[in-house]
Design an enzyme around this catalytic site. Structure first.
Site, PDB file in Angstrom:
ATOM      1  N   CYS A   1      11.048  67.690   9.491  1.00 39.88           N
ATOM      2  CA  CYS A   1      12.183  67.932  10.068  1.00 39.88           C
ATOM      3  C   CYS A   1      12.062  68.729  11.568  1.00 39.88           C
ATOM      4  CB  CYS A   1      13.040  69.007   9.120  1.00 39.88           C
ATOM      5  SG  CYS A   1      12.957  68.145   7.627  1.00 39.88           S
TER       6      CYS A   1
ATOM      7  N   ARG B   1      17.070  66.982   9.535  1.00 37.46           N
ATOM      8  CA  ARG B   1      16.392  66.422   8.408  1.00 37.46           C
ATOM      9  C   ARG B   1      15.892  65.025   8.516  1.00 37.46           C
ATOM     10  NH1 ARG B   1      18.077  65.199   2.204  1.00 37.46           N
ATOM     11  NH2 ARG B   1      16.302  65.329   1.221  1.00 37.46           N
TER      12      ARG B   1
ATOM     13  N   ILE C   1      12.462  62.450   3.229  1.00 36.00           N
ATOM     14  CA  ILE C   1      11.013  61.998   2.473  1.00 36.00           C
ATOM     15  C   ILE C   1      11.379  61.669   1.078  1.00 36.00           C
ATOM     16  CG2 ILE C   1       8.548  61.960   2.432  1.00 36.00           C
ATOM     17  CD1 ILE C   1       9.552  61.235   5.183  1.00 36.00           C
TER      18      ILE C   1
ATOM     19  N   ASN D   1       9.927  72.842   7.931  1.00 35.79           N
ATOM     20  CA  ASN D   1       9.494  71.651   8.379  1.00 35.79           C
ATOM     21  C   ASN D   1       8.129  71.407   7.746  1.00 35.79           C
ATOM     22  OD1 ASN D   1       8.499  69.516   9.941  1.00 35.79           O
ATOM     23  ND2 ASN D   1       8.122  71.116  11.696  1.00 35.79           N
TER      24      ASN D   1
ATOM     25  N   ASP E   1      10.154  70.813  -2.244  1.00 31.69           N
ATOM     26  CA  ASP E   1       9.020  71.644  -2.108  1.00 31.69           C
ATOM     27  C   ASP E   1       9.413  72.754  -1.152  1.00 31.69           C
ATOM     28  OD1 ASP E   1       9.315  69.331  -0.350  1.00 31.69           O
ATOM     29  OD2 ASP E   1       7.600  70.572   0.831  1.00 31.69           O
TER      30      ASP E   1
ATOM     31  N   GLY F   1      -6.343  59.754  10.203  1.00 31.22           N
ATOM     32  CA  GLY F   1      -8.059  60.400  10.073  1.00 31.22           C
ATOM     33  C   GLY F   1      -8.033  61.500  10.765  1.00 31.22           C
TER      34      GLY F   1
END
Length: 514
Positions: free
Chosen positions: A2, A48, A51, A73, A96, A343
């Site tokens: 976000c 937003r 996800i 965020n 979360d 990575g």
């Protein structure tokens, strides 16, 4: 993932108009929804990117009494564990970020250190409580500016109105801020005595045989972090350069997907026949991923460059060169997924950069340099990673840079990371994953992403040619330290036109060499 904007103190309707302008400037970070709330004398705003599909996950999130709010965020990977540990908490969503709200409400900001993940959030209450916090590594961005008793926060530099730009600074990673206590450090990206965290009984001589239990610990830790970051209700892909780091992440994620009856999506970019593109193609075939490629031309790289500089909010030449292919790749990838793993961070932990040759004669100096590079990631590589992806409403996750991966990697003796005559760079990491990739790719020599994808040759000479000797002399001392090359001056010119009142010394990281 976000974009957030917040303000403490001095709220009035004129400020709300300014805040909404700021929020519109980060709409790319969250195109799916917008929310705002006035909380006493403060204001919180949120864009937003959806996800995780949770009922009530829209922000600002509100506490159980209806008087405490949060905009956040990022992702908190251990939210289930923390959720169970907060006494008396009552949850209305599976978000979360609600865990962070409840943690601050029930236990106070002193417990923010419990959160593992990448995050920047602001909490405000009708009772005057106000807390801003950023994850210890600085994976997620946060900037702030203060004057006349008011503090303003935003995810990107571009969000701030011109009259605030000269005051903007980086909000430091691993800190929280309250009006009462100011900045308080709750965690560091590298624990102070990192070698005491892991009792691995590892050898300390360069070239020594690395015990199986050390290799197992490294392998199991990376597998755990990658699998933890596959969370979400949308498909997760992988940026696959064909180099070691992204190939290992892809190998772990592909195995995770196969075990659940799905197929991993991987994405690569480069000039036609560039080394990275060819290597990624072969690795994808070996892993049986759903592979997608984006081939660009030198002309397309040049066309994208001004917007890349504006997006990454930096003019460091090495950062810009690597950002151009990343930007093109992110735009292409966003057609297929909303989340990618990368990575990033392996070279800082396992000594993968060529310039580190100068430190290989002194193990202590090498360790200190690795610590320094991890601590500086937030406004260099991680800034690039965040901005090029969020410019296209794409979330990037960095499993090598979870705190427990950092603590393990940097607790290993630096001697194990020093190349020898028969061991190349990152031997320890390669050996830990022996058999996971074809040997020709597991042991492939590293190429910087801007080099392997073909971006360096396409950009460097062309940009230098756009700056005259006279212009370079005029521009070079506008920043401290001075601009080092005409190429850097060309990128600075774009940056300055976009964010002319921002002070680079307070906001921009730069590599030691251009």
């Amino acid at each position: 993932m976000c974009g957030i904007v917040a303000q403490y103190g001095g709220y009035d309707e004129a400020y709300r108009e300014s805040a909404l302008r700021m929020l519109r400037r980060v709409v790319h970070r969250g195109p799916d929804n917008e929310g705002e709330v006035r909380v006493g004398g403060s204001w919180l705003g949120h864009r937003r990117l959806s996800i995780v599909d949770v009922e009530g996950g829209e922000q600002p999130l509100v506490g159980e009494r209806g008087d405490l709010y949060l905009v956040g965020n990022g992702e908190i990977y251990n939210h289930d564990e923390v959720r169970r540990s907060i006494p008396g908490a009552s949850y209305s969503t599976r978000s979360d970020n609600e865990v962070a709200l409840q943690l601050v409400d029930k236990l106070g900001p002193g417990e923010i250190h419990r959160l593992k993940g990448m995050f920047a959030f602001v909490v405000a209450g009708e009772d005057g409580r106000f807390v801003a916090a950023r994850d210890p590594v600085g994976i997620k961005p946060l900037f702030w500016a203060k004057k006349n008793g008011t503090a303003v926060f935003a995810s990107e530099l571009r969000a701030f109105d011109p009259e605030w730009q000269s005051e903007v600074e980086v909000f430091p990673p691993g800190y929280y801020w309250t009006p009462e206590k100011g900045l308080v450090r709750f965690a560091a990206p590298v624990p102070h005595d990192v070698r005491e965290l892991e009792k691995l009984d590892a050898p300390t001589e360069p070239g020594a045989e690395i015990p199986d239990h050390v290799l197992t610990a490294v392998r199991e830790r990376l597998v755990k972090t990658v699998e933890r970051q596959m969370m979400g209700d949308v498909p997760v892909g992988v940026f696959l350069s064909g180099g070691l780091d992204s190939s290992l992440v892809a190998a772990i994620a592909a195995k995770w997907c196969r075990e659940r009856g799905t197929r991993l999506k991987t994405f690569a970019v480069g000039l036609a026949d560039s080394p990275d593109l060819l290597a990624a193609r072969t690795v994808a075939e070996h892993l049986d991923t759903e592979h997608h490629e984006s081939i660009y031309t030198a002309e397309e790289a040049m066309e994208a460059l001004p917007e890349v500089v504006r997006s990454i909010e930096s003019f460091d030449p090495a950062l810009v060169r690597s950002a151009v292919p990343n930007y093109i790749l992110a735009g292409f990838t966003a057609r297929y997924v909303k989340v990618v793993l990368t990575g990033e961070g392996a070279d800082e932990i396992f000594a993968g950069y060529e310039y580190l040759d100068d430190f290989f004669s002194d193990e202590e100096a090498l360790h200190e340099e690795l610590v320094r590079t991890v601590e500086g990631l937030h406004n260099l590589n991680l800034q690039r990673c965040d901005r090029v992806t969020m410019a296209h409403s794409l979330e990037a996750r960095v499993p090598f840079l979870e705190l427990d991966m950092i603590s393990l990697g940097l607790s290993l003796p630096a001697a194990l990371k020093i190349p020898t005559e028969d061991r190349g760079e990152k031997y320890l990491l390669r050996k830990a994953f022996d058999g996971w990739l074809p040997d020709e790719f597991l042991w492939r020599k590293k190429a910087q992403f801007g080099d392997g994808s073909g971006a360096t040759d396409a950009l460097q000479e062309r940009m230098e040619a756009t700056v005259t000797d006279e212009e370079f002399e005029r521009l070079k001392d506008e920043v401290d330290p001075p601009l080092r090359t005409k190429e850097e001056a060309a990128y600075y010119r774009i940056f300055n036109d976009h964010l002319g009142d921002i002070n680079p010394e307070d906001t921009i990281g730069r590599f030691a060499t251009a």
